[in-house]
Design a protein around this motif. Structure first.
Motif, PDB file in Angstrom:
ATOM      1  N   LEU A   1     -50.209 -76.200 -51.408  1.00 15.56           N
ATOM      2  CA  LEU A   1     -49.263 -75.409 -50.624  1.00 15.56           C
ATOM      3  C   LEU A   1     -47.858 -75.536 -51.197  1.00 15.56           C
ATOM      4  CD1 LEU A   1     -50.353 -76.216 -46.942  1.00 15.56           C
ATOM      5  CD2 LEU A   1     -51.270 -74.503 -48.514  1.00 15.56           C
ATOM      6  N   GLY A   2     -47.144 -74.444 -51.184  1.00 18.23           N
ATOM      7  CA  GLY A   2     -45.757 -74.453 -51.655  1.00 18.23           C
ATOM      8  C   GLY A   2     -44.816 -74.748 -50.499  1.00 18.23           C
ATOM      9  N   SER A   3     -43.533 -74.929 -50.850  1.00 21.24           N
ATOM     10  CA  SER A   3     -42.581 -75.309 -49.797  1.00 21.24           C
ATOM     11  C   SER A   3     -42.453 -74.238 -48.720  1.00 21.24           C
ATOM     12  CB  SER A   3     -41.224 -75.660 -50.395  1.00 21.24           C
ATOM     13  OG  SER A   3     -40.770 -74.596 -51.168  1.00 21.24           O
ATOM     14  N   SER A   4     -42.567 -72.949 -49.123  1.00 14.54           N
ATOM     15  CA  SER A   4     -42.402 -71.916 -48.096  1.00 14.54           C
ATOM     16  C   SER A   4     -43.562 -71.944 -47.102  1.00 14.54           C
ATOM     17  CB  SER A   4     -42.268 -70.540 -48.734  1.00 14.54           C
ATOM     18  OG  SER A   4     -43.424 -70.272 -49.474  1.00 14.54           O
ATOM     19  N   GLU A   5     -44.788 -72.209 -47.608  1.00 18.49           N
ATOM     20  CA  GLU A   5     -45.932 -72.292 -46.680  1.00 18.49           C
ATOM     21  C   GLU A   5     -45.794 -73.491 -45.756  1.00 18.49           C
ATOM     22  OE1 GLU A   5     -49.842 -71.034 -49.046  1.00 18.49           O
ATOM     23  OE2 GLU A   5     -48.309 -72.003 -50.275  1.00 18.49           O
ATOM     24  N   ILE A   6     -45.248 -74.566 -46.319  1.00 14.87           N
ATOM     25  CA  ILE A   6     -45.109 -75.777 -45.505  1.00 14.87           C
ATOM     26  C   ILE A   6     -44.015 -75.597 -44.455  1.00 14.87           C
ATOM     27  CG2 ILE A   6     -44.287 -78.184 -45.689  1.00 14.87           C
ATOM     28  CD1 ILE A   6     -46.285 -78.298 -48.118  1.00 14.87           C
ATOM     29  N   LEU A   7     -42.918 -74.986 -44.867  1.00 13.94           N
ATOM     30  CA  LEU A   7     -41.857 -74.710 -43.882  1.00 13.94           C
ATOM     31  C   LEU A   7     -42.379 -73.780 -42.795  1.00 13.94           C
ATOM     32  CD1 LEU A   7     -38.694 -74.312 -46.152  1.00 13.94           C
ATOM     33  CD2 LEU A   7     -39.107 -76.085 -44.433  1.00 13.94           C
TER      34      LEU A   7
ATOM     35  N   GLY B   1     -34.467 -83.023 -51.344  1.00 15.31           N
ATOM     36  CA  GLY B   1     -35.348 -84.128 -51.751  1.00 15.31           C
ATOM     37  C   GLY B   1     -36.382 -84.419 -50.690  1.00 15.31           C
ATOM     38  N   LEU B   2     -35.950 -84.367 -49.450  1.00 13.62           N
ATOM     39  CA  LEU B   2     -36.856 -84.620 -48.324  1.00 13.62           C
ATOM     40  C   LEU B   2     -37.964 -83.567 -48.311  1.00 13.62           C
ATOM     41  CD1 LEU B   2     -37.508 -86.030 -45.577  1.00 13.62           C
ATOM     42  CD2 LEU B   2     -35.908 -84.464 -44.510  1.00 13.62           C
ATOM     43  N   LEU B   3     -37.562 -82.311 -48.489  1.00 13.50           N
ATOM     44  CA  LEU B   3     -38.550 -81.230 -48.481  1.00 13.50           C
ATOM     45  C   LEU B   3     -39.566 -81.419 -49.607  1.00 13.50           C
ATOM     46  CD1 LEU B   3     -39.637 -78.528 -47.441  1.00 13.50           C
ATOM     47  CD2 LEU B   3     -37.912 -77.355 -48.802  1.00 13.50           C
ATOM     48  N   GLU B   4     -39.056 -81.822 -50.754  1.00  8.75           N
ATOM     49  CA  GLU B   4     -39.955 -82.033 -51.892  1.00  8.75           C
ATOM     50  C   GLU B   4     -40.968 -83.132 -51.559  1.00  8.75           C
ATOM     51  OE1 GLU B   4     -37.743 -82.667 -55.530  1.00  8.75           O
ATOM     52  OE2 GLU B   4     -39.574 -83.416 -56.502  1.00  8.75           O
TER      53      GLU B   4
ATOM     54  N   VAL C   1     -53.317 -69.662 -32.328  1.00  6.83           N
ATOM     55  CA  VAL C   1     -52.765 -71.013 -32.185  1.00  6.83           C
ATOM     56  C   VAL C   1     -51.300 -70.983 -31.798  1.00  6.83           C
ATOM     57  CG1 VAL C   1     -52.223 -73.127 -33.465  1.00  6.83           C
ATOM     58  CG2 VAL C   1     -54.434 -72.038 -33.751  1.00  6.83           C
ATOM     59  N   SER C   2     -51.019 -71.693 -30.742  1.00 14.38           N
ATOM     60  CA  SER C   2     -49.651 -71.818 -30.273  1.00 14.38           C
ATOM     61  C   SER C   2     -49.383 -73.318 -30.147  1.00 14.38           C
ATOM     62  CB  SER C   2     -49.593 -71.104 -28.918  1.00 14.38           C
ATOM     63  OG  SER C   2     -48.346 -71.237 -28.364  1.00 14.38           O
ATOM     64  N   ILE C   3     -48.281 -73.765 -30.705  1.00 13.87           N
ATOM     65  CA  ILE C   3     -48.028 -75.218 -30.717  1.00 13.87           C
ATOM     66  C   ILE C   3     -46.615 -75.530 -30.237  1.00 13.87           C
ATOM     67  CG2 ILE C   3     -48.045 -77.335 -32.122  1.00 13.87           C
ATOM     68  CD1 ILE C   3     -49.769 -75.836 -34.190  1.00 13.87           C
ATOM     69  N   VAL C   4     -46.527 -76.488 -29.328  1.00 13.85           N
ATOM     70  CA  VAL C   4     -45.224 -77.043 -28.937  1.00 13.85           C
ATOM     71  C   VAL C   4     -45.135 -78.363 -29.692  1.00 13.85           C
ATOM     72  CG1 VAL C   4     -43.802 -77.889 -27.027  1.00 13.85           C
ATOM     73  CG2 VAL C   4     -45.572 -76.187 -26.577  1.00 13.85           C
ATOM     74  N   ALA C   5     -44.132 -78.527 -30.516  1.00  9.66           N
ATOM     75  CA  ALA C   5     -44.061 -79.790 -31.264  1.00  9.66           C
ATOM     76  C   ALA C   5     -42.630 -80.263 -31.386  1.00  9.66           C
ATOM     77  CB  ALA C   5     -44.690 -79.616 -32.640  1.00  9.66           C
ATOM     78  N   GLU C   6     -42.498 -81.524 -31.753  1.00 10.85           N
ATOM     79  CA  GLU C   6     -41.177 -82.135 -31.738  1.00 10.85           C
ATOM     80  C   GLU C   6     -40.223 -81.622 -32.811  1.00 10.85           C
ATOM     81  OE1 GLU C   6     -41.046 -86.403 -31.557  1.00 10.85           O
ATOM     82  OE2 GLU C   6     -38.879 -86.363 -31.311  1.00 10.85           O
ATOM     83  N   GLU C   7     -40.731 -81.350 -34.003  1.00  6.27           N
ATOM     84  CA  GLU C   7     -39.799 -81.032 -35.097  1.00  6.27           C
ATOM     85  C   GLU C   7     -39.578 -79.533 -35.284  1.00  6.27           C
ATOM     86  OE1 GLU C   7     -38.330 -83.598 -35.964  1.00  6.27           O
ATOM     87  OE2 GLU C   7     -39.816 -85.030 -35.260  1.00  6.27           O
ATOM     88  N   ASP C   8     -38.346 -79.206 -35.694  1.00  4.30           N
ATOM     89  CA  ASP C   8     -38.088 -77.832 -36.129  1.00  4.30           C
ATOM     90  C   ASP C   8     -37.670 -77.904 -37.593  1.00  4.30           C
ATOM     91  OD1 ASP C   8     -35.374 -78.539 -36.273  1.00  4.30           O
ATOM     92  OD2 ASP C   8     -35.089 -77.981 -34.176  1.00  4.30           O
ATOM     93  N   ILE C   9     -37.340 -76.736 -38.178  1.00  3.36           N
ATOM     94  CA  ILE C   9     -37.048 -76.791 -39.619  1.00  3.36           C
ATOM     95  C   ILE C   9     -35.550 -76.903 -39.917  1.00  3.36           C
ATOM     96  CG2 ILE C   9     -39.158 -75.715 -40.465  1.00  3.36           C
ATOM     97  CD1 ILE C   9     -37.490 -73.109 -40.747  1.00  3.36           C
ATOM     98  N   GLN C  10     -34.758 -77.059 -38.882  1.00  2.00           N
ATOM     99  CA  GLN C  10     -33.302 -77.107 -39.081  1.00  2.00           C
ATOM    100  C   GLN C  10     -32.881 -78.213 -40.056  1.00  2.00           C
ATOM    101  OE1 GLN C  10     -31.603 -76.706 -35.186  1.00  2.00           O
ATOM    102  NE2 GLN C  10     -29.554 -76.917 -36.053  1.00  2.00           N
ATOM    103  N   THR C  11     -33.321 -79.432 -39.758  1.00  2.00           N
ATOM    104  CA  THR C  11     -32.910 -80.572 -40.587  1.00  2.00           C
ATOM    105  C   THR C  11     -33.441 -80.446 -42.003  1.00  2.00           C
ATOM    106  OG1 THR C  11     -32.961 -81.942 -38.618  1.00  2.00           O
ATOM    107  CG2 THR C  11     -32.943 -83.104 -40.721  1.00  2.00           C
ATOM    108  N   ILE C  12     -34.697 -80.097 -42.118  1.00  2.00           N
ATOM    109  CA  ILE C  12     -35.325 -80.101 -43.446  1.00  2.00           C
ATOM    110  C   ILE C  12     -34.883 -78.912 -44.295  1.00  2.00           C
ATOM    111  CG2 ILE C  12     -37.466 -78.872 -42.861  1.00  2.00           C
ATOM    112  CD1 ILE C  12     -38.961 -80.865 -44.541  1.00  2.00           C
TER     113      ILE C  12
END
Ligand code: PPS
Ligand code: MG
Length: 697
Positions: A434-440, A406-409, A388-399
């Motif tokens: 899922l934990g935060s690391s898996e979600i990130l 709080g946002l990440l939580e 799976v290869s995905i081009v998507a709008e968001e990156d993890i910089q902001t979060i």
């Protein structure tokens, strides 16, 4: 010694003692006074000590208050900035909600306003109007329109800039100065929009369509053959590509001769002009004709037919390709729509959800990150992370920023909440939350940059984030690109119900409308998911599922088709809500010159593509600033759905959108024009060229 003498002696002695005592007394008094002074001094010192301690305490409190004030000021500043981003064009944010104003003023008296006559269209309120007409400007041609625009609109550099691929050798002085670029900031302060009111207050077709072929075939006068000396090498490449595709399209038109007859049949059929009963009957007739073996059990028939063996064979082969990908994509988009629906409700009503501004000043929410994480996770689980290869709008910089904890939580909770409902959509939940690391990690995995080869998904988790935070239209858009061509498109439109009149959904309206009327079987819920597969000649619509129901696949899908209206006077134009995203004045000029009479429908997000595909509108145009590069995730899913539903999507030069160049629609000529059919499309492309010809540039 006599008695007297003795007394005298004693008196003398006592007097001496008394003098001594007096003298001692003086000394004592002095000592007392001195001690008193010392005592006073000590008291003063201790008072001073106390005062000093008090002062220190006060200074501390003052410091805290100052820093609180500073942080409040900073927060207010960010809040204002975000409110400005979200509600910036306050005078405009409401006018896309019907009805649109009529221009009453006589243009010839020059009373239409300062910058442009078409700006005045935008400025009027609904109550000032009364009809659905475009301004009755007595201008006979696009040429005249555009001359009037010249010098009035600050976006002409977009149309006539030096780097314009068509008009590349034309110079337009000071064009760079015509647009001001956006400020950028690094702020990422979490904002809590307490209530809607408070928020208010703050506030390519991958294989070209073969347009040339189709246009020539219709014998029209429209000519896409640009003068060769204006064409850059990049364009030449595009042209060659177009010619190859002409050949392909010609071949395809022979292969699909039966399909063409069907197209004509489709062409005379207007879903928007018939009742739902008629719709169902026509649909069934069509499906029986088209799909004797239809897998869509509810609406197809099981009888076989050999009336069109060639197209059936062709379709049967095509049917299997990408079948699993399509099914999974539709299912995950349903999950994402439900997720977004929950977050939007919370955002607008209980408002614990964060909206933050990204480094480019655009807003992003819990929903954007949560949808991206959820879809990325499902795709990786189902197809294998290595596939799976995905081009998507968001990156993890902001979060990932400290202040976004709080946002990440919230994202972690939202994703897990959604995954828990997976079985409702025929998908499997993870064994443990899922934990935060898996979600990130799931968000960060969407780091493909696309390109001309290979297979990759393209995701806009929440397209039209502005619409989303305003409680208005937005979309979840997922497409699959293979070797630079969009092969699948799925568009979730959670606030675009199956009933057409709900296109104008917006939060305020939703609040004053009984919930029940939005969820009755009649309306089919308040949102829909559209999907299409390249080359199938079909686009489908499913309602979002309510309550405890399970998603049925592929049942409960309805075939959709573009509108058959080709009379400009009856056609409806859709465009972005924000002036910053598309030049309303220019599109108004084009619309007027083509003869549109109805007011434009300003709608956030790719719901505009959905409206064209569903036959609720006939034209979608977007003319962004020349400094802005369109991203593939904002168009991929919408384009394939519109095209398979029978529409035409090109850039303003009439060329197919090129999804093979990475994250951006490189080489896009000025803007995007999507139409329900060739006739309207031809007129709009012609109007763009006429505008150019009349510019004398
Ligand atoms: N300056 C500028 N010009 C043109 N387009 C821009 C610009 N900035 C952003 N974007 C992209 O536009 C997407 C939103 O488009 P919409 O049609 O929904 O715009 S509008 O809100 O209705 O005005 C929006 O998509 P989302 O970020 O997913 O909301 C952006 O990708
Ligand atoms: Mg977008």
């Amino acid at each position: 010694m006599s008695e007297n003498a003795a007394r005298k002696e004693e008196i003398k002695k006592l007097t001496t003692e008394l003098d001594g005592l007096r003298s001692d007394n003086v000394v004592t008094n002095e000592k007392i006074e001195e001690m008193q002074r010392e005592h006073d001094m000590i008291s003063e010192m201790s008072a001073a000590e106390d005062a000093r301690a008090d002062a220190t305490e006060l200074r501390k409190v003052l410091g805290e208050k100052e820093s609180r004030r500073d942080s409040l000021e900073k927060e207010l500043e960010t809040l204002k900035k975000l409110a400005n981003i979200i509600w910036g064009e306050a005078d405009e944010s409401d006018d896309h909600i019907v009805p649109y104003p009529e221009i009453k003023t006589d243009i010839h008296q020059g009373t239409l306003g300062s910058s442009s006559k078409f700006d005045t269209i935008e400025g009027q309120s609904a109550s000032e109007s009364g009809t659905n007409s475009w301004p009755d400007l007595s201008l006979s041609s696009a040429a005249k329109i555009d001359q009037d625009f010249l010098g009035s609109f600050d976006d002409l550099d977009r149309i006539f800039s030096n780097d314009d691929p068509i008009f590349g050798y034309v110079s337009f002085e000071n064009s760079d100065a015509l647009w001001s670029s956006k400020d950028t900031s690094n702020s990422s302060v979490p904002l809590h929009l307490e209530t809607p009111n408070q928020a208010n207050a703050l506030r390519n077709r991958s294989e070209p369509l073969g347009i040339e072929v189709e246009y020539n075939a219709t014998g029209t006068t429209f000519n896409l053959g640009y003068s060769i000396d204006r064409i850059t090498p990049a364009e030449k490449e595009q042209q060659d590509f177009g010619q190859n595709n002409q050949l392909k399209a010609q071949k395809k038109s022979h292969d699909k001769i039966d399909g063409k007859a069907l197209q004509e049949f489709y062409g005379s059929w207007s879903p928007s002009s018939i009742t739902s009963g008629q719709f169902q009957n026509q649909l069934e007739t069509l499906l029986e004709f088209r799909f004797p073996f239809s897998p869509f059990n509810e609406v197809g028939t099981s009888e076989s037919s050999d009336s069109h063996p060639k197209s059936v064979t062709f379709l049967a082969m095509e049917e299997d390709k990408y079948a699993k990908e399509l099914e999974v994509a539709v299912r995950v988009v349903h999950v994402a729509c439900a997720l977004c629906g929950r977050v939007q409700e919370r955002l607008l009503e209980t408002s614990n959800d964060h909206v933050v501004s990204k480094d480019d000043d655009s807003p992003v929410t819990v929903a954007d990150f949560s949808v991206q994480a959820t879809i990325s996770w499902f795709l990786s689980e189902i197809f294998g992370v290595q596939n799976v290869s995905i081009v998507a709008e968001e990156d993890i910089q902001t979060i990932s920023k400290d202040e976004s904890a709080g946002l990440l939580e919230d994202v972690v909770n939202t994703v897990n909440e959604s995954l828990a409902f997976a079985s409702k959509y025929g998908l499997q939940s993870p064994e443990t939350t899922l934990g935060s690391s898996e979600i990130l990690e799931a968000i960060a995995r969407c780091n493909s940059t696309g390109g001309p080869s290979g297979r990759y998904w393209v995701l806009d988790p929440v397209d039209g984030t502005l619409g989303f935070v305003r409680g208005d239209q937005y979309a979840v858009a997922l497409a699959l690109i293979e070797d630079g061509k969009v092969v699948l498109g799925v568009l979730g439109c959670p606030n675009y119900p199956v009933k057409t009149e709900w296109l104008n959904y917006h939060y305020q309206h939703h609040q004053t409308t009984p919930q029940s009327s939005l969820t009755t079987p009649d309306t089919g819920g308040k949102g829909c998911v559209l999907y299409a597969k390249r080359g199938s000649g079909e686009a489908w619509l499913q309602s979002l599922i309510d309550g405890e129901k399970m998603l049925e696949w592929p049942n409960r899908a309805r075939l959709i088709r573009v509108s058959s209206i080709d009379d400009p006077a009856l056609a409806t134009l859709c465009e972005p809500v924000e002036r910053a995203n598309s030049n309303h004045s220019f599109t108004a000029g084009l619309a007027h010159s083509v003869g549109l009479k109805k007011q434009p429908l300003r709608v956030h997000s790719m719901v505009k593509y959905a409206a064209i595909a569903r036959g609720d509108a006939e034209i979608f145009m977007k003319f962004a600033k020349c400094s802005y590069k369109e991203k593939i995730w904002d168009h991929a899913a919408g384009v394939v759905i519109v095209e398979e539903a029978g529409g035409v999507v090109t850039d303003a030069g009439g060329r197919p959108l090129d999804f093979s160049k990475g994250m951006y629609l490189e080489g896009l000529d000025r803007g995007i024009i999507a139409c329900s059919g060739v006739t309207l499309h031809e007129k709009f492309i012609g109007a763009v060229y006429a505008s150019w010809d009349s510019s004398n540039l």
